[in-house]
Design a protein around this motif. Structure first.
Motif, PDB file in Angstrom:
ATOM      1  N   GLN A   1      22.841 -42.409  22.562  1.00 23.72           N
ATOM      2  CA  GLN A   1      22.228 -43.666  22.147  1.00 23.72           C
ATOM      3  C   GLN A   1      21.267 -43.424  20.988  1.00 23.72           C
ATOM      4  OE1 GLN A   1      22.700 -47.011  23.376  1.00 23.72           O
ATOM      5  NE2 GLN A   1      21.717 -47.221  21.382  1.00 23.72           N
ATOM      6  N   TYR A   2      21.567 -44.008  19.830  1.00 24.20           N
ATOM      7  CA  TYR A   2      20.657 -43.944  18.695  1.00 24.20           C
ATOM      8  C   TYR A   2      19.671 -45.107  18.787  1.00 24.20           C
ATOM      9  CZ  TYR A   2      23.568 -40.540  16.114  1.00 24.20           C
ATOM     10  OH  TYR A   2      24.249 -39.424  15.708  1.00 24.20           O
ATOM     11  N   MET A   3      18.414 -44.854  18.415  1.00 25.68           N
ATOM     12  CA  MET A   3      17.429 -45.939  18.315  1.00 25.68           C
ATOM     13  C   MET A   3      16.388 -45.561  17.275  1.00 25.68           C
ATOM     14  SD  MET A   3      15.407 -45.555  21.985  1.00 25.68           S
ATOM     15  CE  MET A   3      16.877 -45.225  22.979  1.00 25.68           C
ATOM     16  N   GLY A   4      15.666 -46.566  16.756  1.00 23.76           N
ATOM     17  CA  GLY A   4      14.715 -46.268  15.693  1.00 23.76           C
ATOM     18  C   GLY A   4      13.519 -47.192  15.670  1.00 23.76           C
ATOM     19  N   LEU A   5      12.401 -46.673  15.145  1.00 22.84           N
ATOM     20  CA  LEU A   5      11.178 -47.464  15.041  1.00 22.84           C
ATOM     21  C   LEU A   5      11.262 -48.516  13.949  1.00 22.84           C
ATOM     22  CD1 LEU A   5       8.207 -44.917  15.364  1.00 22.84           C
ATOM     23  CD2 LEU A   5       8.953 -46.624  17.028  1.00 22.84           C
TER      24      LEU A   5
END
Length: 392
Positions: free
Chosen positions: A264-268
């Motif tokens: 799972q990719y996620m970002g600020l």
């Protein structure tokens, strides 16, 4: 591959200018000398003097200052029967001048200060008026200046990280590798993710950092991939922006074998601007946040109708400051602008949705969790319309 890397490298080169504009420099906040953080008494039956500190004469931020002033006046026009005497002061983007102007504003009767824009200037303004018991609602997003009589209105990394990891945990994601650049902004982002992970029961499997250069990003890719796989992490959390290393990681990490189908990719940061991010393999199915789309669209439409142009992305913060002050003054209490009132748990309706100020000087905002499907933005979990729901 070369056709993709060329624009991403151009975006990477823009990052230094963007980071400089954000202005994360700060000093230690000063606690109020009045009991409980206090706040001056106000006569809500008469126009309440409010100071707006913006960098009008700063050549690099004059357009932002103008847009913020416009947004503040737009908010004034929305107040129902509330009288606010808005007075604008020029900080020139300078901390010393911000302190001087804050003192002048209070001497001229201001009961609260909105602004300044930059963290260092906001801290200086807060220190300058702390003994007067006047609160400062800064437009900075730097949590290190928050506290005492200084409240920050800018969206915080902690708020975003908490929203994303809370949602991810509910989807069964329980371990993450944090990836951040070796600079001040990256350190803030890492700390925010670590705190949010602890709050949401998510294990930080590893932390991977990289020097702020294209060569370092390339070298970090296989190390990040191996770290995710060897530590049994199910997620990777990127702190970088679209103007920084984000495009390269979203392209190169999947190519190196870190598939979005299994990790799972996620970002600020937002992943929908520029639109070329939406076509990158690592963005597919990834998590990022957006402000309440309905509220944002309504604000932008009103601003365009009034001023004939789109607002600056930061203009909504000035609208929020006036909206909060107006809502509090409307209650008719003499302590309407004191710390207790500012930090009321119910919060306020702002340009980009609901928000509230916390006793530690930071803020919480109602954010939507979004993803990318077929190169298009899709909302997975809408922004909450009030406090107490799943998004908080």
């Amino acid at each position: 591959m070369l056709a993709v890397l060329s624009p991403t490298r151009k975006l990477m080169r823009k990052a230094i200018a963007v980071a400089a504009f954000i202005g994360l420099a700060a000093c230690d906040p000063v606690m109020m000398t009045t009991a409980g953080g206090g706040g001056p008494r106000v006569d809500t039956a008469s126009p309440v003097p409010v100071a707006l500190l913006v960098p009008r004469s700063d050549s690099s931020a004059g357009a932002v200052a103008s847009s913020m002033e416009n947004a503040a006046r737009l908010a004034l026009a929305s107040l129902d029967g509330v009288q606010i005497d808005l007075r604008v002061y020029d900080t020139a983007g300078n901390a010393q001048q911000a302190a001087t102007q804050a003192e002048r504003a209070v001497a001229e009767g201001a009961k609260i200060i909105l602004g300044p824009l930059y963290g260092e200037a906001s801290n200086a303004a807060g220190v300058a008026v702390a003994d007067n018991g006047v609160n400062v609602m800064s437009f900075s997003n730097n949590p290190s200046i928050a506290g005492g009589n200084v409240f920050i209105l800018g969206p915080t990394f902690r708020n975003t990280a908490n929203r994303l990891l809370g949602y991810a945990a509910r989807q069964g994601k329980n371990s993450v590798v944090i990836v951040h650049p070796q600079n001040l902004e990256g350190e803030f982002g890492k700390a925010a993710i670590q705190a949010a992970a602890a709050q949401n029961g998510v294990r930080v499997a590893a932390v991977e950092s990289f020097a702020f250069s294209q060569e370092s990003v390339n070298a970090a890719v296989p190390r990040i991939r191996d770290s995710v796989q060897s530590n049994g992490a199910d997620s990777v959390f990127l702190t970088s922006t679209a103007a920084g290393a984000l495009p390269m990681f979203l392209q190169l990490l999947p190519e190196a074998g870190l598939s979005p189908a299994t990790t799972q990719y996620m970002g600020l940061a937002r992943w929908d601007v520029p639109t070329q991010i939406l076509s990158m393999p690592g963005a597919q199915g990834g998590y990022f946040t957006l402000s309440d789309p309905g509220a944002t669209t309504a604000f932008e439409s009103r601003y365009r109708a009034q001023y004939g142009a789109a607002p600056h992305p930061l203009a909504g913060l000035a609208f929020d400051g006036i909206a909060a002050v107006g809502a509090l003054v409307q209650q008719g209490r003499s302590d309407a602008l004191g710390t207790r009132a500012l930090t009321q748990n119910s919060g306020f309706q702002g340009a980009n949705g609901v928000f509230r100020l916390r006793p530690d000087g930071t803020n919480e905002r109602g954010l939507a969790v979004a993803t990318v499907r077929n190169n298009q933005v899709t909302i997975l979990d809408p922004a909450p319309s009030g406090f107490g729901g799943a998004g908080f």
